[in-house]
Design a protein around this motif. Structure first.
Motif, short mmCIF file in Angstrom:
data_model
loop_
_atom_site.label_atom_id
_atom_site.label_comp_id
_atom_site.label_asym_id
_atom_site.label_seq_id
_atom_site.Cartn_x
_atom_site.Cartn_y
_atom_site.Cartn_z
N VAL A 173 5.34 -7.55 4.35
CA VAL A 173 4.90 -6.17 5.15
C VAL A 173 5.68 -6.07 6.50
O VAL A 173 5.16 -6.74 7.38
CB VAL A 173 3.43 -6.13 5.16
CG1 VAL A 173 2.89 -4.87 5.89
CG2 VAL A 173 2.79 -6.57 3.61
N SER A 211 3.16 0.73 8.49
CA SER A 211 2.62 0.80 7.25
C SER A 211 1.66 1.72 7.05
O SER A 211 1.10 2.27 8.23
CB SER A 211 2.22 -0.58 6.72
OG SER A 211 0.87 -1.09 7.42
N VAL A 225 -2.37 2.84 5.56
CA VAL A 225 -3.45 2.27 4.63
C VAL A 225 -4.19 3.58 4.01
O VAL A 225 -4.42 4.54 4.55
CB VAL A 225 -4.55 1.58 5.52
CG1 VAL A 225 -5.68 1.20 4.66
CG2 VAL A 225 -4.06 0.44 5.91
N ARG A 226 -4.38 3.54 2.77
CA ARG A 226 -4.64 4.59 1.79
C ARG A 226 -5.67 3.99 0.89
O ARG A 226 -5.50 3.18 0.37
CB ARG A 226 -3.53 5.22 1.17
CG ARG A 226 -3.76 6.33 0.17
CD ARG A 226 -4.24 7.58 0.78
NE ARG A 226 -4.17 8.85 0.14
CZ ARG A 226 -5.13 9.08 -0.63
NH1 ARG A 226 -6.41 8.31 -0.80
NH2 ARG A 226 -5.01 10.23 -1.59
N TRP A 262 3.43 -1.71 -1.99
CA TRP A 262 2.17 -1.80 -1.45
C TRP A 262 1.47 -3.22 -1.75
O TRP A 262 1.83 -4.22 -2.36
CB TRP A 262 1.27 -0.85 -2.18
CG TRP A 262 1.57 -0.73 -3.68
CD1 TRP A 262 1.24 -1.42 -4.79
CD2 TRP A 262 2.44 0.20 -4.07
NE1 TRP A 262 1.82 -1.61 -5.77
CE2 TRP A 262 2.40 0.10 -5.66
CE3 TRP A 262 3.08 1.44 -3.91
CZ2 TRP A 262 3.15 0.71 -6.71
CZ3 TRP A 262 3.58 2.08 -4.92
CH2 TRP A 262 3.74 1.94 -6.26
N ARG A 263 0.48 -3.52 -0.86
CA ARG A 263 -0.40 -4.56 -0.79
C ARG A 263 -1.79 -4.16 -1.04
O ARG A 263 -2.32 -3.07 -0.25
CB ARG A 263 -0.25 -5.53 0.13
CG ARG A 263 1.06 -6.36 0.28
CD ARG A 263 1.12 -7.47 -0.65
NE ARG A 263 2.25 -8.23 -0.38
CZ ARG A 263 3.61 -8.01 -0.85
NH1 ARG A 263 3.78 -6.62 -1.83
NH2 ARG A 263 4.83 -8.52 -0.44
N ARG A 264 -2.82 -5.05 -1.34
CA ARG A 264 -4.38 -4.54 -1.25
C ARG A 264 -4.94 -4.61 0.22
O ARG A 264 -4.25 -5.77 0.78
CB ARG A 264 -5.15 -5.55 -2.28
CG ARG A 264 -5.63 -4.75 -3.24
CD ARG A 264 -6.61 -5.44 -4.19
NE ARG A 264 -7.61 -4.70 -4.63
CZ ARG A 264 -7.51 -5.04 -5.98
NH1 ARG A 264 -7.11 -5.89 -6.81
NH2 ARG A 264 -8.49 -4.15 -6.96
N ALA A 265 -5.41 -3.73 0.76
CA ALA A 265 -5.88 -3.81 2.27
C ALA A 265 -7.44 -3.98 2.31
O ALA A 265 -7.75 -3.54 3.23
CB ALA A 265 -5.35 -2.74 3.16
N ASP A 294 -8.68 -0.45 -1.11
CA ASP A 294 -7.80 0.18 -0.09
C ASP A 294 -6.55 -0.43 -0.29
O ASP A 294 -6.46 -1.64 -0.72
CB ASP A 294 -8.08 0.18 1.31
CG ASP A 294 -9.63 0.86 1.75
OD1 ASP A 294 -9.49 2.16 1.01
OD2 ASP A 294 -10.28 0.56 2.33
N ARG A 326 -2.51 -0.97 1.28
CA ARG A 326 -1.33 -0.83 2.40
C ARG A 326 -0.25 -0.26 1.78
O ARG A 326 0.59 -1.19 1.12
CB ARG A 326 -1.40 -2.27 3.37
CG ARG A 326 -0.45 -1.89 4.56
CD ARG A 326 -0.54 -3.30 5.19
NE ARG A 326 -1.79 -3.52 5.75
CZ ARG A 326 -2.52 -2.89 6.80
NH1 ARG A 326 -1.64 -2.00 7.69
NH2 ARG A 326 -3.64 -3.19 7.17
N PHE A 351 3.96 0.60 2.41
CA PHE A 351 5.02 0.27 3.32
C PHE A 351 6.35 0.28 2.56
O PHE A 351 6.52 0.36 1.17
CB PHE A 351 4.90 -1.10 3.80
CG PHE A 351 5.00 -2.35 2.96
CD1 PHE A 351 6.17 -2.92 2.50
CD2 PHE A 351 3.89 -2.72 2.06
CE1 PHE A 351 6.43 -3.77 1.62
CE2 PHE A 351 3.98 -3.65 1.36
CZ PHE A 351 5.11 -4.49 1.39
#
Length: 242
Positions: A42, A46, A48-49, A218-221, A225, A227, A229
Motif C-alpha cells: 500500500v 490511498s 478509504v471508502r 484494495w485492502r480492508r481498512a 471499509d 482502502r 490505492f
C-alpha cells in the motif's frame, strides 16, 4: 519545467486501466483477487471508502434419497427464496460470476433460478446435493459488522425449507460499485503529493511517477471499509540542466 511535465503526465493517465461497465458491482474481498494482489504494498497515497454492499454466500442443500426429488426440492427452495426476498426491503438475492483469467475478479450478477441450478453439485455425503447462492445488503454509514450479520442471520433463519432442505452460511464479503471510478481522485491526490514533495525539496528536484497504469487495488481498512490505492512508485530526481 521537469516537475510540471512529470506531474502533468500523471494527470494524463487518469483514464488508463481496464474498462468496467458503469455501476458494475465487484466483489473486492474475493479470495482469488486477494491471492492475485496480496504482494502489492500500500503506497503513501490511498483512499478509504465504505463498501457499497456486504454479500453473504449461503449453501442450500438436501439429503432426500432420490436424486430427482432432491433436485426438485432445491429448485422449489430457490423459487420460494426469490419470493421471500422480494418482500424484504434490505436483503436481495444474487449470484457471483468469476473471471476465468488471472485477475481473480468476481462480480455480482442478477439472480436467476435456472442459472443458480447450474451450480448444482453433489454434497460431501452420498445422496446429498447443494447449490450456492449469494444474499446481499447495502452497507449504511452507521452499520457495523454485527448489524450486517444480524440482518443476514434473520433473513436466512426465515428462508422457506421444503422437504429436507437445509441452509448454511459461507463467507461474508464486501463489494464496490465500479471501483475504477475512483482513479481520477487517486491520481489527482498522487500528483498533488508528488508536487508537494518536489516543491519542498526546491527548484532543483522533480518527481517521476511510475506504475500509474496499474488498476486500482484494495485492502480492508476495517470490517466494512476498504482502502483503495494504485500500486505506484515515486522517484525523486534532480532537474536536468538547461
Amino acid at each position: 519545467m521537469f516537475r510540471g511535465i512529470l506531474v502533468g503526465a500523471a494527470l494524463a493517465l487518469m483514464g488508463v486501466g481496464p474498462a468496467f461497465a458503469q455501476e458494475e458491482e465487484i466483489v473486492v474481498t474475493a479470495t482469488r483477487y486477494r491471492e492475485a494482489y496480496e504482494n502489492f504494498s500500500v503506497p503513501h497515497v490511498s483512499l478509504v471508502r465504505r463498501a457499497d454492499f456486504a454479500v453473504q454466500q449461503i449453501t442450500i442443500g438436501s439429503d432426500t434419497r432420490e436424486a430427482a426429488q432432491r433436485t426438485a426440492e432445491l429448485r422449489q427452495a430457490l423459487q420460494s427464496l426469490t419470493r421471500y426476498a422480494d418482500r424484504n426491503a434490505r436483503i436481495s438475492v444474487a449470484l457471483i460470476e468469476e473471471d476465468s483469467d488471472e485477475s481473480g475478479q468476481a462480480r455480482v450478477v442478477a439472480f436467476n433460478v435456472d442459472k443458480a441450478m447450474e451450480s448444482l453439485r453433489g454434497g460431501p455425503r452420498p445422496d446429498t446435493s447443494y447449490v450456492t447462492i449469494t444474499v446481499r445488503t447495502r452497507v449504511a454509514a452507521g452499520d457495523d459488522r454485527d448489524a450486517v450479520r444480524e440482518r443476514f442471520t434473520q433473513f436466512v433463519t426465515n428462508i422457506p425449507r421444503p422437504g429436507r432442505v437445509e441452509v448454511s452460511f459461507g463467507e461474508m464479503q464486501l463489494t464496490l460499485n465500479d471501483p475504477q471510478q475512483y482513479r481520477p481522485s487517486l491520481i489527482a491526490a498522487i500528483a498533488g503529493d508528488a508536487s508537494q514533495i518536489s516543491n519542498a525539496l526546491g527548484n532543483g528536484y522533480g518527481a517521476r511517477l511510475e506504475g500509474l497504469e496499474n488498476p486500482i487495488a484494495w485492502r480492508r481498512a476495517g470490517d466494512l471499509d476498504l482502502r483503495l490505492f494504485i500500486p505506484y512508485r515515486m522517484v525523486i530526481l534532480p532537474r536536468e540542466a538547461g
